[in-house]
Design an enzyme around this catalytic site. Structure first.
Site, PDB file in Angstrom:
ATOM      1  N   CYS A   1       9.561  -2.880   0.593  1.00  0.00           N
ATOM      2  CA  CYS A   1       9.742  -3.061   2.040  1.00  0.00           C
ATOM      3  C   CYS A   1       8.889  -4.241   2.537  1.00  0.00           C
ATOM      4  O   CYS A   1       9.190  -5.386   2.202  1.00  0.00           O
ATOM      5  CB  CYS A   1       9.466  -1.761   2.781  1.00  0.00           C
ATOM      6  SG  CYS A   1      10.160  -1.716   4.443  1.00  0.00           S
TER       7      CYS A   1
ATOM      8  N   HIS B   1      12.800   2.112  -0.465  1.00  0.00           N
ATOM      9  CA  HIS B   1      11.628   2.871  -0.911  1.00  0.00           C
ATOM     10  C   HIS B   1      11.971   3.712  -2.139  1.00  0.00           C
ATOM     11  O   HIS B   1      12.504   4.819  -2.002  1.00  0.00           O
ATOM     12  CB  HIS B   1      11.129   3.767   0.226  1.00  0.00           C
ATOM     13  CG  HIS B   1      10.471   2.994   1.320  1.00  0.00           C
ATOM     14  ND1 HIS B   1       9.127   2.730   1.322  1.00  0.00           N
ATOM     15  CD2 HIS B   1      10.985   2.392   2.422  1.00  0.00           C
ATOM     16  CE1 HIS B   1       8.830   2.013   2.399  1.00  0.00           C
ATOM     17  NE2 HIS B   1       9.932   1.783   3.074  1.00  0.00           N
TER      18      HIS B   1
ATOM     19  N   GLU C   1      10.017   5.380  -3.913  1.00  0.00           N
ATOM     20  CA  GLU C   1       9.093   6.510  -4.023  1.00  0.00           C
ATOM     21  C   GLU C   1       9.545   7.754  -3.262  1.00  0.00           C
ATOM     22  O   GLU C   1       8.963   8.831  -3.439  1.00  0.00           O
ATOM     23  CB  GLU C   1       7.699   6.086  -3.552  1.00  0.00           C
ATOM     24  CG  GLU C   1       7.543   5.882  -2.066  1.00  0.00           C
ATOM     25  CD  GLU C   1       7.991   4.532  -1.523  1.00  0.00           C
ATOM     26  OE1 GLU C   1       7.688   4.260  -0.351  1.00  0.00           O
ATOM     27  OE2 GLU C   1       8.650   3.752  -2.248  1.00  0.00           O
TER      28      GLU C   1
END
Length: 189
Positions: free
Chosen positions: A79, A166, A168
């Site tokens: 990001c 993202h 994660e």
């Protein structure tokens, strides 16, 4: 794969600790460091790779521009980290048309080192408040979506990668695979 030392650079994004936990849960030695940590201190840690977290604004990106230009280890920007890589190498970032977090379908244009096994399309969780608008010279365009043309990129010669989404978060399909692909790059570097 051996246990690698991956430093997570904190750009004050809400998912920084989740990146750290995900990296740890993938059996890597990891630590969160402030984005104003001097380069000498980072090098003293002898990291195998750096992950630049997301964050709320580029003005708070600390020394990230220096890290991506001067530290010779594989780097993954997520990001804002992705956007910082673009800016550090002469690309352009602008406000996105679709701000806020949303599930996005990404088209993988090139299954390179970090996107191996993710194509031809994958579903990700991303914010597009800001986004890379123009790739830096020579950078390879890896993925796009209907929301953002430059969802992922890589440096032409160095192991430096950026993704707008993202990996994660659990909403991202194959996010752990992307991170494991990055760790393989780190392991071989």
């Amino acid at each position: 794969m051996r246990e690698l030392k991956i430093l997570v650079v904190n750009n004050y994004g809400q998912f920084c600790h989740l990146i750290h936990r995900t990296v740890r849960d993938l059996d890597m030695d990891t630590k969160i460091i402030p984005n104003v940590t001097p380069i000498e201190e980072i090098l003293a840690e002898e990291p195998d790779g750096l992950i630049l977290s997301g964050g709320p604004e580029m003005e708070r990106a600390g020394l990230c521009f220096d890290y991506v230009r001067e530290i010779d280890v594989p780097i993954l920007g997520i990001c804002l980290g992705h956007q910082a890589i673009a800016l550090a190498y002469g690309g352009h970032v602008h406000a996105g048309k679709k701000g806020g977090y949303a599930e996005i379908e990404v088209e993988v244009l090139e299954e390179d080192d970090i996107l191996r096994g993710l194509g031809p399309k994958t579903t990700v969780w991303a914010s597009h408040a800001d986004e890379v608008a123009i790739l830096p010279d020579g950078f390879i365009h890896l993925a796009r979506s209907d929301v953002c043309e430059i969802e992922a990129m890589r440096h032409p010669t160095k192991p430096i990668y950026g993704v707008q989404w993202h990996p994660e978060v659990s909403h991202t399909k194959k996010g752990e695979e992307l991170l494991m692909n990055f760790f393989e790059v780190c392991d071989l570097y």
